[in-house]
Design a protein around this motif. Structure first.
Motif, PDB file in Angstrom:
ATOM      1  N   PHE A   1      12.975   3.473  -0.221  1.00  0.00           N
ATOM      2  CA  PHE A   1      12.469   4.036  -1.476  1.00  0.00           C
ATOM      3  C   PHE A   1      11.089   4.628  -1.217  1.00  0.00           C
ATOM      4  CE2 PHE A   1      10.635  -0.175  -1.364  1.00  0.00           C
ATOM      5  CZ  PHE A   1       9.392  -0.058  -1.957  1.00  0.00           C
TER       6      PHE A   1
ATOM      7  N   SER B   1       9.861  12.459  -7.272  1.00  0.00           N
ATOM      8  CA  SER B   1      11.210  12.933  -7.548  1.00  0.00           C
ATOM      9  C   SER B   1      11.542  14.167  -6.717  1.00  0.00           C
ATOM     10  CB  SER B   1      11.356  13.247  -9.043  1.00  0.00           C
ATOM     11  OG  SER B   1      12.674  13.644  -9.343  1.00  0.00           O
TER      12      SER B   1
ATOM     13  N   ARG C   1      16.279   7.912  -8.884  1.00  0.00           N
ATOM     14  CA  ARG C   1      15.879   6.962  -9.931  1.00  0.00           C
ATOM     15  C   ARG C   1      14.377   6.668  -9.808  1.00  0.00           C
ATOM     16  NH1 ARG C   1      18.876   2.115  -8.001  1.00  0.00           N
ATOM     17  NH2 ARG C   1      18.344   3.154  -6.034  1.00  0.00           N
TER      18      ARG C   1
ATOM     19  N   GLY D   1      11.177   4.491 -10.958  1.00  0.00           N
ATOM     20  CA  GLY D   1      10.777   3.236 -11.589  1.00  0.00           C
ATOM     21  C   GLY D   1       9.265   3.127 -11.678  1.00  0.00           C
TER      22      GLY D   1
ATOM     23  N   ILE E   1      14.131   5.256 -14.986  1.00  0.00           N
ATOM     24  CA  ILE E   1      15.001   4.115 -15.290  1.00  0.00           C
ATOM     25  C   ILE E   1      14.237   2.948 -15.915  1.00  0.00           C
ATOM     26  CG2 ILE E   1      16.652   4.725 -13.482  1.00  0.00           C
ATOM     27  CD1 ILE E   1      15.397   2.430 -11.789  1.00  0.00           C
TER      28      ILE E   1
ATOM     29  N   VAL F   1      10.042  -1.600 -13.168  1.00  0.00           N
ATOM     30  CA  VAL F   1      10.630  -2.380 -12.080  1.00  0.00           C
ATOM     31  C   VAL F   1       9.595  -3.396 -11.607  1.00  0.00           C
ATOM     32  CG1 VAL F   1      12.196  -0.555 -11.325  1.00  0.00           C
ATOM     33  CG2 VAL F   1       9.912  -0.700 -10.311  1.00  0.00           C
TER      34      VAL F   1
ATOM     35  N   ALA G   1      15.025   1.090  -7.182  1.00  0.00           N
ATOM     36  CA  ALA G   1      14.717   2.484  -7.537  1.00  0.00           C
ATOM     37  C   ALA G   1      14.578   3.314  -6.269  1.00  0.00           C
ATOM     38  CB  ALA G   1      13.431   2.549  -8.359  1.00  0.00           C
ATOM     39  N   ASP G   2      14.724   4.619  -6.418  1.00  0.00           N
ATOM     40  CA  ASP G   2      14.547   5.532  -5.281  1.00  0.00           C
ATOM     41  C   ASP G   2      13.090   5.947  -5.122  1.00  0.00           C
ATOM     42  OD1 ASP G   2      17.400   5.778  -4.698  1.00  0.00           O
ATOM     43  OD2 ASP G   2      17.507   6.902  -6.582  1.00  0.00           O
TER      44      ASP G   2
ATOM     45  N   VAL H   1       9.139   4.701  -6.668  1.00  0.00           N
ATOM     46  CA  VAL H   1       8.362   3.749  -7.464  1.00  0.00           C
ATOM     47  C   VAL H   1       6.948   4.291  -7.598  1.00  0.00           C
ATOM     48  CG1 VAL H   1       7.433   1.409  -7.583  1.00  0.00           C
ATOM     49  CG2 VAL H   1       9.744   1.786  -6.696  1.00  0.00           C
TER      50      VAL H   1
END
Length: 338
Positions: free
Chosen positions: A137, A161, A174, A176, A207, A210, A220-221, A223
Motif C-alpha cells: 500500500f 490515488s 481504495r 483510507g 473507503i 483505517v 487500503a491501497d 493511506v
C-alpha cells in the motif's frame, strides 16, 4: 525519446559504489534510458567498465548526511552533486532526480529547485509499504511536513490515488484515512475535517477511516495522514520488521540442532518472509506533487535497492504520472492543457 535520470552518485552510506552498481543493473535493463551521474568523476569511474548511456558530471562538493540545516546547505553548496542534479531537472536536462542522500536536503532541493505543481500546496513523501498478501500500500505523508491541514490530507489522497492507479496499475485504488478508529466520528478535528473533504470528493475511492493495526493486512491501497504521524508509523513498521527477523534468527541459533534443521527445511519460506517485509524492494520514497519525479532511496541502500528505485522512477516516467496529475488539476480548475 530517451528518458534521462539525474542521479546523485555521492548520496548514501555506500556511495558511490552502491549507486554506480545499481545504475549498472539498470543500464542492462533499460536501453531507453540515459543515466547522468553527478559526483566525483574519479571515484565514479572506478566502478564503471562500460559507459554506454552513462554521462558523468563532475561535482566538487556533496551534501553531507549530517547537515544541521538542509535548506541552508542546498543554498550554500550550489556545486554539490544533489543540487546540481536537481538543477538539471529544473532546466529540462533530465526528467527525474534520484538520491540516497540527506532526506531534508532532497526535500528542499525538490521543493525549491525542481518546484511544486502549482495546484499542490504541500508535496507529500510517499512510499509503498509491504502487506501480508504482497500487494503493498502507498502511504503519505511520511515526513515531508511536520504539520498538515485537512486540505493537505485531501491533496495527499488525490496524489496517492494517481500514483497507485498509474504506476502500480490499481483500478480505483481504495483510499483510507489513518485514524484511531474506523467510525466516521472518530479522531481529532484534523481527521474529522479531512474525513468530510474526502467523503465529498467523488473523483477518489474513499473507503473511510483505517487503523494502524490493519495497515499490513491490506485494508487500503493508499493511506493518508499528516507527516508527523506518517513518519512515526513508518519507523514503527521498519523497526518491527527488523526486530522480528532478528528474534527469529536468535531463536533458530539458540534452539539447538532440531531448530537449525527445521530452519534449513524452511529456508525458502523464511527468505520469502524476509522479502515480504522488505519495503525497499518496491523502490524509494517519492516526493510527489513536484513538476518532475524526485525519489529518495534509503541511505543504506545497496545496489539492488538503487536498481529498484531506478525501476520505479522509470515506471513513473513511462506512465507520465506527473503529466496526468497536472492535466487533472488543470481540468479541475478550468485551465486548458498545452
Amino acid at each position: 525519446m530517451k528518458k534521462k535520470l539525474a542521479i546523485d552518485a555521492m548520496g548514501g552510506d555506500f556511495a558511490p559504489k552502491s549507486v554506480v552498481e545499481g545504475v549498472k543493473q539498470a543500464q542492462a535493463a533499460f536501453s531507453d534510458t540515459e543515466f547522468i551521474l553527478f559526483g566525483d568523476e574519479e571515484k565514479i569511474r572506478a566502478y564503471l567498465s562500460d559507459e554506454t548511456n552513462i554521462t558523468i558530471v563532475h561535482t566538487p562538493d556533496k551534501i553531507d548526511s549530517g547537515e544541521a540545516d538542509p535548506v541552508k546547505a542546498i543554498r550554500k553548496k550550489k556545486s554539490a552533486s544533489m543540487v546540481m542534479a536537481a538543477t538539471a531537472v529544473k532546466n529540462g536536462e533530465a526528467d527525474a532526480l534520484i538520491s540516497a542522500g540527506n532526506t531534508g536536503a532532497l526535500l528542499a532541493s525538490g521543493i525549491f529547485v525542481v518546484g511544486r505543481i502549482k495546484q499542490v500546496d504541500r508535496p507529500g513523501l510517499m512510499s509503498t509499504m509491504p502487506t501480508a498478501d504482497g500487494a503493498g500500500f502507498d502511504m503519505l505523508d511520511l515526513g515531508a511536513n511536520a504539520e498538515n491541514t485537512a486540505r493537505h490530507l485531501h491533496n495527499f489522497a488525490v496524489l496517492g490515488s494517481f500514483y497507485a492507479s498509474n504506476v502500480r496499475g490499481i483500478k480505483s485504488p481504495r483510499i483510507g484515512l489513518l485514524n484511531n478508529g474506523s467510525e466516521a466520528s472518530k479522531g481529532a478535528p484534523l481527521q474529522k475535517e479531512a474525513y468530510d473533504l474526502l467523503s465529498a470528493d467523488t473523483s477518489i475511492n474513499f473507503i473511510g477511516n483505517v487503523e494502524a493495526r490493519d495497515l499490513l493486512s491490506g485494508v487500503a491501497d493508499v493511506v493518508v495522514t499528516d507527516g508527523f504521524t506518517g513518519n512515526a508509523v513508518l519507523k514503527s513498521i521498519e523497526g518491527t520488521a527488523s526486530n522480528l527477523m532478528k528474534q527469529l534468527m536468535t531463536a533458530i541459533n539458540q534452539g539447538g540442532l532440531r531448530a537449525k534443521l527445521g530452519a534449513l527445511l524452511m529456508k525458502k519460506s523464511l527468505y520469502s518472509l524476509k522479502d515480504s517485509l522488505d519495503y525497499e524492494k518496491a523502490g524509494g520514497a517519492v516526493l510527489f506533487g513536484l513538476k518532475a519525479p524526485v525519489v529518495k532511496s534509503h541511505g543504506s541502500s545497496n545496489a539492488d535497492a538503487i536498481f529498484a528505485t531506478i525501476k520505479q522512477t522509470h515506471k513513473m516516467l513511462e506512465t507520465d504520472v506527473v503529466g496526468k496529475l497536472v492535466q487533472h488539476y488543470n481540468a479541475e480548475n478550468g485551465v486548458a492543457n498545452d
